[in-house]
Design a protein around this motif. Structure first.
Motif, PDB file in Angstrom:
ATOM      1  N   ILE A   1     -76.866  44.181 -23.193  1.00 40.94           N
ATOM      2  CA  ILE A   1     -76.564  43.050 -22.303  1.00 40.94           C
ATOM      3  C   ILE A   1     -77.730  42.022 -22.878  1.00 40.94           C
ATOM      4  N   ILE A   2     -77.233  40.786 -23.476  1.00 37.21           N
ATOM      5  CA  ILE A   2     -78.208  39.677 -23.791  1.00 37.21           C
ATOM      6  C   ILE A   2     -78.064  38.502 -22.578  1.00 37.21           C
ATOM      7  N   ALA A   3     -78.778  38.434 -21.913  1.00 38.50           N
ATOM      8  CA  ALA A   3     -78.949  37.276 -20.973  1.00 38.50           C
ATOM      9  C   ALA A   3     -79.688  36.190 -21.556  1.00 38.50           C
ATOM     10  N   GLY A   4     -79.035  35.235 -22.529  1.00 31.60           N
ATOM     11  CA  GLY A   4     -79.708  34.356 -23.199  1.00 31.60           C
ATOM     12  C   GLY A   4     -78.590  32.929 -22.857  1.00 31.60           C
ATOM     13  N   THR A   5     -78.925  32.059 -23.962  1.00 29.53           N
ATOM     14  CA  THR A   5     -78.047  30.953 -23.681  1.00 29.53           C
ATOM     15  C   THR A   5     -76.517  31.606 -23.881  1.00 29.53           C
ATOM     16  N   TRP A   6     -75.868  32.557 -24.471  1.00 27.19           N
ATOM     17  CA  TRP A   6     -74.753  33.176 -24.385  1.00 27.19           C
ATOM     18  C   TRP A   6     -74.927  34.433 -23.607  1.00 27.19           C
ATOM     19  N   SER A   7     -73.718  34.722 -22.903  1.00 29.53           N
ATOM     20  CA  SER A   7     -73.376  35.863 -22.305  1.00 29.53           C
ATOM     21  C   SER A   7     -72.972  36.951 -23.366  1.00 29.53           C
TER      22      SER A   7
ATOM     23  N   LEU B   1     -74.367  36.646 -13.156  1.00 24.27           N
ATOM     24  CA  LEU B   1     -74.028  38.081 -13.367  1.00 24.27           C
ATOM     25  C   LEU B   1     -72.510  38.392 -13.407  1.00 24.27           C
ATOM     26  N   PHE B   2     -71.766  37.772 -12.570  1.00 23.90           N
ATOM     27  CA  PHE B   2     -70.506  38.132 -12.396  1.00 23.90           C
ATOM     28  C   PHE B   2     -69.687  37.821 -13.870  1.00 23.90           C
ATOM     29  N   GLU B   3     -69.872  36.674 -14.589  1.00 27.70           N
ATOM     30  CA  GLU B   3     -69.372  36.575 -15.792  1.00 27.70           C
ATOM     31  C   GLU B   3     -69.772  37.586 -16.753  1.00 27.70           C
ATOM     32  N   HIS B   4     -70.865  38.052 -16.786  1.00 27.36           N
ATOM     33  CA  HIS B   4     -71.299  39.170 -17.459  1.00 27.36           C
ATOM     34  C   HIS B   4     -70.384  40.415 -17.199  1.00 27.36           C
ATOM     35  N   ARG B   5     -70.192  40.579 -15.966  1.00 27.86           N
ATOM     36  CA  ARG B   5     -69.446  41.804 -15.524  1.00 27.86           C
ATOM     37  C   ARG B   5     -68.068  41.368 -15.669  1.00 27.86           C
ATOM     38  N   ARG B   6     -67.395  40.161 -16.074  1.00 25.43           N
ATOM     39  CA  ARG B   6     -66.007  39.950 -16.201  1.00 25.43           C
ATOM     40  C   ARG B   6     -66.074  40.531 -17.899  1.00 25.43           C
ATOM     41  N   HIS B   7     -67.034  40.110 -18.707  1.00 23.27           N
ATOM     42  CA  HIS B   7     -66.845  40.671 -19.936  1.00 23.27           C
ATOM     43  C   HIS B   7     -66.672  41.987 -20.013  1.00 23.27           C
ATOM     44  N   ILE B   8     -67.798  42.668 -19.404  1.00 26.61           N
ATOM     45  CA  ILE B   8     -67.726  44.087 -19.314  1.00 26.61           C
ATOM     46  C   ILE B   8     -66.542  44.778 -18.982  1.00 26.61           C
ATOM     47  N   GLU B   9     -65.956  44.332 -17.958  1.00 24.51           N
ATOM     48  CA  GLU B   9     -64.467  44.715 -17.656  1.00 24.51           C
ATOM     49  C   GLU B   9     -63.536  44.639 -18.778  1.00 24.51           C
TER      50      GLU B   9
ATOM     51  N   VAL C   1     -86.149  39.240 -10.784  1.00 29.03           N
ATOM     52  CA  VAL C   1     -84.922  39.692  -9.731  1.00 29.03           C
ATOM     53  C   VAL C   1     -83.574  39.932 -10.661  1.00 29.03           C
ATOM     54  N   TRP C   2     -83.365  39.273 -11.512  1.00 27.84           N
ATOM     55  CA  TRP C   2     -81.864  39.506 -12.287  1.00 27.84           C
ATOM     56  C   TRP C   2     -81.775  41.009 -12.684  1.00 27.84           C
ATOM     57  N   PRO C   3     -82.608  41.624 -13.421  1.00 28.27           N
ATOM     58  CA  PRO C   3     -82.394  42.834 -13.714  1.00 28.27           C
ATOM     59  C   PRO C   3     -82.033  43.982 -12.543  1.00 28.27           C
ATOM     60  N   GLN C   4     -82.621  43.766 -11.225  1.00 32.24           N
ATOM     61  CA  GLN C   4     -82.008  44.775 -10.238  1.00 32.24           C
ATOM     62  C   GLN C   4     -80.462  44.111  -9.924  1.00 32.24           C
ATOM     63  N   MET C   5     -80.473  42.756  -9.964  1.00 34.87           N
ATOM     64  CA  MET C   5     -79.098  42.434  -9.592  1.00 34.87           C
ATOM     65  C   MET C   5     -77.955  42.981 -10.624  1.00 34.87           C
ATOM     66  N   PHE C   6     -78.364  43.107 -11.835  1.00 38.26           N
ATOM     67  CA  PHE C   6     -77.492  43.543 -12.945  1.00 38.26           C
ATOM     68  C   PHE C   6     -77.176  45.049 -12.713  1.00 38.26           C
ATOM     69  N   ALA C   7     -78.296  45.753 -12.245  1.00 35.99           N
ATOM     70  CA  ALA C   7     -78.036  47.064 -12.012  1.00 35.99           C
ATOM     71  C   ALA C   7     -77.023  47.368 -10.712  1.00 35.99           C
ATOM     72  N   ASP C   8     -77.411  46.719  -9.682  1.00 42.46           N
ATOM     73  CA  ASP C   8     -76.801  46.831  -8.435  1.00 42.46           C
ATOM     74  C   ASP C   8     -75.030  46.411  -8.859  1.00 42.46           C
ATOM     75  N   CYS C   9     -74.819  45.228  -9.524  1.00 45.55           N
ATOM     76  CA  CYS C   9     -73.714  44.937  -9.709  1.00 45.55           C
ATOM     77  C   CYS C   9     -72.631  45.750 -10.513  1.00 45.55           C
TER      78      CYS C   9
ATOM     79  N   SER D   1     -71.333  47.649  -2.872  1.00 42.27           N
ATOM     80  CA  SER D   1     -69.992  47.219  -2.029  1.00 42.27           C
ATOM     81  C   SER D   1     -70.188  45.600  -1.910  1.00 42.27           C
ATOM     82  N   HIS D   2     -71.127  45.257  -1.371  1.00 39.96           N
ATOM     83  CA  HIS D   2     -71.479  43.752  -1.565  1.00 39.96           C
ATOM     84  C   HIS D   2     -71.134  42.918  -2.805  1.00 39.96           C
ATOM     85  N   TYR D   3     -71.573  43.618  -3.902  1.00 38.66           N
ATOM     86  CA  TYR D   3     -71.112  42.817  -4.833  1.00 38.66           C
ATOM     87  C   TYR D   3     -69.607  42.982  -5.367  1.00 38.66           C
ATOM     88  N   ASN D   4     -69.085  44.193  -5.181  1.00 37.77           N
ATOM     89  CA  ASN D   4     -67.648  44.409  -5.464  1.00 37.77           C
ATOM     90  C   ASN D   4     -66.939  43.267  -4.525  1.00 37.77           C
ATOM     91  N   THR D   5     -67.255  43.187  -3.643  1.00 32.89           N
ATOM     92  CA  THR D   5     -66.324  42.205  -2.583  1.00 32.89           C
ATOM     93  C   THR D   5     -66.501  40.710  -2.889  1.00 32.89           C
TER      94      THR D   5
END
Length: 516
Positions: free
Chosen positions: A274-280, A394-402, A425-433, A487-491
């Motif tokens: 996962i590359i969080a740069g200019t592009w997802s 983060l959610f847009e990365h997740r949408r691509h991963i879905e 803070v971002w890497p932990q958010m990725f792991a949790d989401c 569960s927070h991120y899923n909702t």
């Protein structure tokens, strides 16, 4: 005298100790990084280039400037390291995918179109409507505006004088390789990434060219090689210009997203980058390509080596915009990104937090998509706004991963790289989401390191990608999912998707109003 290698008939002794030069040519910046054989950076130079917009939607660059910048960073890197250039075992270049770089029949630059260009949007839609399914069946990709063959078809229709004078149609890193070696070559990772070769064979195809309306363009295509194959050696002219030793091997090189994944330590089937740069950038390696017309693209970089890719310009570029427009004004902060991360860390996640759509630079879901904050209340602070931005990316990365998962691609851990990986803070958010362990690579210049890894394989320093990556990459940190946060991120993710659907009609009507 520079060391040679055993590939393509070149054969002398390889240094047991030495250095590898990795180049990373993006849409603006070109970097040269000198690595030792353990992948540790020894010296690095970077140079910004200039883009021009001769017409709305046109984004071009001066290829002579690109080569001048490449010469400068290579020479500067060697000088900073203070080494004998003959100690450099080989050179590899990674470059941004797609766009279009044309040379005339004498090898002189004609035009350089970057992958940010949108001039061919109408042509991409026209080709996609008429032949999109047939194209996907051959190259596993559908037309899009800055895709290389679409741009070449646009040149053929709208700039016939340039088309008639074209000798070679290549990609960004190929131009640099050509200037270093005199060889007009390209590699399968870049050509598959731009939809110009048949998959999974990774070969040129007459039927594919015909679908783009480019049956007469086959002679313009460079010699196609493996990315870790020696394309040629540094010429006397290039050596004089760069400080490299004459005869230093130069490999075919890589589509930069593939190179960046390798530089972060990812190469085996089932591993994710996962590359969080200019592009997802969201990509999973596999030994066979995923076949799904909802998938953005598949790139091949060797026998049974494929990368399934979902991507869009929806990642950390949104934070860069926020910093530029709201934090850096008046030079209020010496560390603007550190300021933003600190503000996010101050906020405890809550169900009524605002939402953010990271579409400041558009979305592949629709041309009318726009960014925006939603659900803001009077008790929300700047920290809440920034947390919404971090979460939206983060959610847009997740949408691509879905989308990758819907194509049958699976993974149980991922390596995060790019500017976003340097956030506390971002890497932990990725792991949790995402609900998987997230590793952060030690290397920051992963694109250049990936190219250097390819050189180490081509020159038999290491016997395989796996061995090279095991020796030349390291992980800096690991973030495990916090079950309580999932569960927070899923909702919130479900609400984020519902908000997209609710906004579609407004975005469409707003664009229609603007066009009037």
């Amino acid at each position: 005298m520079a060391p040679a290698v055993k590939k393509r008939g070149i054969s002398t002794t390889v240094f047991e100790n030495g250095y590898i030069l990795g180049l990373d040519a993006g849409n603006t910046v070109i970097k040269a990084v000198l690595f030792d054989l353990q992948g540790q950076p020894v010296a690095m130079k970077a140079q910004d280039g200039q883009s021009s917009t001769p017409q709305p939607g046109h984004v071009e660059r001066d290829l002579n400037e690109l080569w001048a910048n490449a010469r400068q960073v290579i020479a500067g890197c060697i000088d900073e390291a203070g080494i004998d250039a003959a100690e450099i075992i080989g050179v590899g270049c990674a470059g941004h995918g797609n766009g279009l770089y044309l040379l005339d029949k004498a090898g002189e630059p004609l035009i350089g179109i970057q992958s940010l260009d949108t001039r061919a949007a109408g042509m991409a839609e026209e080709i996609s409507n008429a032949k999109g399914d047939a194209l996907h069946s051959l190259c596993l990709q559908k037309p899009w505006p800055s895709q290389t063959p679409v741009l070449l078809a646009w040149i053929k229709r709208h700039r016939p004088e340039i088309y008639a004078n074209t000798g070679t149609a290549m990609l960004c890193k190929d131009f640099i390789t050509c200037k270093l070696t005199g060889e007009r070559v390209t590699d399968i990772s870049d050509m598959s990434g731009c939809g110009l070769i048949r998959m999974p064979d990774c070969a040129y195809d007459d039927d594919l060219l015909a679908l783009y309306g480019l049956s007469d363009a086959k002679g313009m295509l460079p010699r196609l090689i493996d990315p870790a194959e020696v394309a040629g050696t540094v010429s006397a002219e290039a050596a004089a210009a760069t400080g490299l030793a004459v005869g230093t091997p130069v490999i075919g090189g890589y589509f930069d997203v593939v190179s960046s994944a390798m530089g972060s330590g990812v190469v085996c089937a089932g591993e994710a980058s996962i590359i969080a740069g200019t592009w997802s950038i969201n990509q999973v390696f596999s030994d066979a390509p995923a076949v799904n017309d909802g998938l953005f693209m598949v790139s091949g970089f060797g026998p049974k080596r494929f990368v399934n890719i979902e991507a869009s310009a929806t990642s950390a570029a949104n934070l860069e915009w926020y910093v530029r427009e709201f934090v850096e004004r008046g030079a209020h902060h010496d560390d603007p990104f550190g300021y933003c991360n600190a503000k996010v860390a101050e906020v405890a996640p809550a169900a009524d937090d605002p939402f953010f759509h990271p579409y400041l630079y558009g979305s592949g879901q629709g041309a009318a998509f726009r960014g925006g904050f939603y659900g803001v209340a009077g008790w929300h602070s700047e920290g809440h706004m920034l947390r919404a931005l971090f979460e939206g990316v983060l959610f847009e990365h997740r949408r691509h991963i879905e989308v990758l998962k819907s194509a049958g691609v699976r993974f149980d851990r991922a390596v995060l790289s790019g500017g976003g990986s340097r956030s506390p803070v971002w890497p932990q958010m990725f792991a949790d989401c995402l609900g998987v362990p997230i590793f952060v690579a030690e290397a920051q210049e992963t694109g250049a390191l990936g190219a250097a890894i390819g050189v180490s394989v081509a020159t038999d320093v290491y016997g395989s990608y796996e061995e090279a990556i095991g020796r030349m990459t390291r992980r800096k940190s690991e973030f495990l999912p916090n079950v309580a946060m999932q569960s927070h991120y899923n909702t919130r993710y479900a609400q984020y998707l519902a908000l997209i659907e609710a906004m579609r009609g407004f975005w469409d009507s707003a664009q229609t109003s603007t066009e009037r």
